[in-house]
Design a protein around this motif. Structure first.
Motif, short mmCIF file in Angstrom:
data_model
loop_
_atom_site.label_atom_id
_atom_site.label_comp_id
_atom_site.label_asym_id
_atom_site.label_seq_id
_atom_site.Cartn_x
_atom_site.Cartn_y
_atom_site.Cartn_z
N LYS A 146 0.83 -1.19 0.00
CA LYS A 146 0.00 0.00 0.00
C LYS A 146 0.87 1.26 0.00
O LYS A 146 1.98 1.25 0.56
CB LYS A 146 -0.91 0.02 1.23
CG LYS A 146 -1.86 -1.16 1.32
CD LYS A 146 -2.89 -1.13 0.21
CE LYS A 146 -3.90 -2.26 0.35
NZ LYS A 146 -4.88 -2.27 -0.76
N GLU A 167 0.53 3.82 1.77
CA GLU A 167 0.77 4.23 3.15
C GLU A 167 1.98 3.50 3.73
O GLU A 167 2.77 4.08 4.48
CB GLU A 167 -0.47 3.95 4.02
CG GLU A 167 -1.72 4.72 3.60
CD GLU A 167 -2.45 4.06 2.43
OE1 GLU A 167 -2.08 2.91 2.07
OE2 GLU A 167 -3.35 4.70 1.86
N TYR A 168 2.11 2.22 3.38
CA TYR A 168 3.26 1.44 3.87
C TYR A 168 4.56 1.98 3.28
O TYR A 168 5.56 2.15 4.01
CB TYR A 168 3.09 -0.04 3.50
CG TYR A 168 4.36 -0.85 3.70
CD1 TYR A 168 4.73 -1.30 4.96
CD2 TYR A 168 5.19 -1.14 2.62
CE1 TYR A 168 5.89 -2.03 5.15
CE2 TYR A 168 6.37 -1.86 2.79
CZ TYR A 168 6.71 -2.31 4.06
OH TYR A 168 7.87 -3.01 4.24
N ARG A 204 5.69 5.18 4.90
CA ARG A 204 6.30 4.96 6.22
C ARG A 204 7.64 4.27 6.10
O ARG A 204 8.57 4.55 6.85
CB ARG A 204 5.37 4.10 7.10
CG ARG A 204 4.09 4.79 7.54
CD ARG A 204 3.44 4.01 8.68
NE ARG A 204 3.29 2.60 8.35
CZ ARG A 204 2.22 2.07 7.74
NH1 ARG A 204 1.22 2.86 7.40
NH2 ARG A 204 2.16 0.78 7.49
N LYS A 237 5.58 9.96 -2.11
CA LYS A 237 4.32 10.43 -2.70
C LYS A 237 4.56 10.99 -4.10
O LYS A 237 3.79 10.73 -5.04
CB LYS A 237 3.67 11.49 -1.82
CG LYS A 237 3.22 10.97 -0.46
CD LYS A 237 2.63 12.10 0.37
CE LYS A 237 2.24 11.63 1.76
NZ LYS A 237 1.72 12.73 2.60
N SER A 259 -2.19 13.81 -0.23
CA SER A 259 -2.12 13.22 1.11
C SER A 259 -2.08 11.70 1.05
O SER A 259 -1.46 11.05 1.89
CB SER A 259 -3.30 13.68 1.96
OG SER A 259 -4.53 13.23 1.40
N THR A 260 -2.75 11.12 0.06
CA THR A 260 -2.77 9.65 -0.08
C THR A 260 -2.04 9.17 -1.33
O THR A 260 -1.99 7.98 -1.60
CB THR A 260 -4.23 9.15 -0.15
OG1 THR A 260 -4.89 9.78 -1.26
CG2 THR A 260 -4.97 9.48 1.13
#
Length: 506
Positions: free
Chosen positions: A152, A154-155, A158, A166, A222-223
């Motif tokens: 993902k 998000e992973y 991080r 991004k 943001s995502t």
């Protein structure tokens, strides 16, 4: 070796402009001040000390002197004793809190036999080209491959805290939209699929929110997600032009260097004309349908064509059927063809001709960025205003400008949790005049005096021309004897642009 006791920094380091006798404390301060050693402290705290490249030391007067890797060793020394970098001490203490610094005290180094041997390796590292950097497309592909494998975004964000993940994910998704497009010219499909495709040129476009609005692409930074809102058919048409222009070198990073440059704005106008020409062709098809044919607009188009839109939107001169000026032979947007012609490249110099500066038929909304939290209507009105040909549709443009001003003030007040009231209490409705009165009082209370005179002029309480005033804007909206001109639209926008910008800025 012990990073504190066993190794010393090199005062002869080519990065420094210090004397050969400079103490180590001065060297550390210089590396933190001028060579971004603090960023290495942050990186080590986030991902650990990377050991694929080891510091190199030589014996010099009985000391182990670091001749390669001074920034890393300076960062490690400051992590053990933050007082060595006094200007950054508090930040070093804060970002190393909770970290077991003992594990970073002893490091592995390489010892060069002589200074000459060390110099030979240092020269190869810093002046050679042994390592080939990834192209922008390959950088994006690296992270896209991990997403394709099931990870993902998000992973990844991080997992790679020191990398702008991004940016690379968005680049990969934008590139994917263009690679999945259907091109009439098969060579373009092959061209954009190549590793060598100059994605940096494309980035000059998708990095501009005005471009994203035009082609109906939503980017959520943001995502790190990208969504195409336009129909595939319409996007294919735009993609065909853009990739074709890049391939034929009609546009490059010079012509698209800054979105305030005339060459950039002219190209954006070409894209607007292309999109508007597509809409006009839909209108023409509806207008020329046989009387018995239903007026069904194409599904998924940027603008759904309604029965009202299908009626005549401009007065055409009387023509004979089949004559050169008849609607059957002349596109409604007759100015687009000339404006869409791309400049020819001089084969002898491979240089683009100097862009021709034309009088814009569109309002420049590049500086108007709507904060994400504002209502969707504000975003959509801004997008529509950027697309309106003010030469052909000045009344529609000016009417929408009035709407944009009123709704922007209401959205701004709502974002501040304030209520605009109808002080006259005539019918309870809050209208443009009430909005401007509230805004003027609000700006006075917050000492934003530069905009008070702007509002006074719009309200018509200050000396100045009739445009832009509330009375004029209301007359365009209500008085059947009043009409707008392209210059009216430009003057009105010039009068309110700064005010809208300060209200909608993210």
């Amino acid at each position: 070796m012990d990073v504190t006791d066993d190794v010393s920094l090199d005062p002869r380091n080519v990065r420094l402009e210090l004397s050969d006798m400079a103490p180590e404390a001065d060297i550390i301060q210089d590396l933190f001040q001028n060579e971004k050693a603090l960023s290495l402290v942050e990186s080590i705290c986030k991902v650990g000390l990377l050991t694929h490249e080891l510091p190199i030391v030589v014996k010099r007067a009985g000391n182990n002197v670091v001749v390669e890797g001074n920034r890393r060793v300076a960062a490690l020394k400051a992590m053990q004793n933050a007082y060595l970098a006094p200007e950054h001490r508090s930040r070093i203490v804060r970002i190393t809190a909770g970290l077991d610094l003992k594990t970073l005290r002893n490091i592995t180094v390489k010892v060069a036999p002589t200074q000459d041997d060390a110099d030979q390796l240092i020269a190869a590292i810093h002046t050679g080209n042994q390592r080939v950097g990834w192209s922008p497309a390959r950088q994006a592909a690296f992270f896209q491959a991990q997403i394709d494998a099931g990870k993902k975004p998000e992973y990844l964000i991080r997992h790679y805290p020191t990398v702008d993940v991004k940016k690379f994910i968005i680049r990969s998704q934008i590139l994917g939209l263009f690679r999945r497009a259907t091109y009439k010219d098969a060579h373009l499909q092959d061209y954009i699929g190549k590793r060598s495709f100059p994605v940096s040129i494309l980035a000059r476009l998708y990095g501009n929110t005005t471009f994203l609005d035009l082609v109906k692409i939503t980017v959520d930074e943001s995502t790190a997600t990208v969504h195409l809102r336009a129909s595939q058919q319409e996007f294919d048409k735009v993609a065909e032009k853009i990739i074709g222009d890049i391939k034929e070198k009609r546009v490059n990073t010079r012509t698209l260097n800054a979105n305030t440059a005339d060459s950039y704005r002219n190209y954006m106008n070409e894209l607007r004309d292309l999109i508007n020409a597509h809409v006009d062709s839909d209108v023409l098809a509806v207008e020329q349908r046989p009387p018995s044919s239903p007026a069904v607009p194409p599904q998924g188009s940027l603008f759904q064509i309604t029965e009202a839109r299908a009626s005549k939107t401009r007065q055409d001169p009387p023509t004979t059927a089949g004559s050169p000026g008849s609607p059957a032979n002349v596109p409604l947007n007759s100015g687009s063809a000339a404006q869409n012609k791309s400049p020819q490249v001089d084969a002898s110099t491979d240089k683009l001709p100097k862009p021709k500066v034309t009088k814009s038929i569109y309002l420049n909304l590049d500086e108007i960025q709507v904060a994400p939290g504002f209502p969707a209507s504000i975003h959509l009105i801004r997008q529509e205003l950027a697309l309106i040909n003010i030469k052909n549709f000045p009344n529609a443009a000016l009417d929408l400008l009035r709407t944009f001003l009123e709704k922007s003030i209401k959205a701004y007040a709502e974002s501040l949790n304030e209520v605009i009231r109808n002080t006259a209490n005539q019918n309870g409705f809050v209208q443009l005049g009430h909005c401007l009165t509230w805004l003027e009082e609000h700006l006075k209370a917050h000492q934003k005096t530069a905009y008070i005179q702007v509002i006074s002029k719009i309200r018509g309480t200050a000396l100045g021309g009739y445009i832009p005033t509330v009375d004029h804007l209301n007359a365009i909206n209500h008085n059947h004897q009043i009409f707008a001109t392209p210059d009216d639209v430009k003057n009105c926008w010039a009068g309110m642009e700064g005010l809208i910008k300060v209200m909608l800025k993210p």
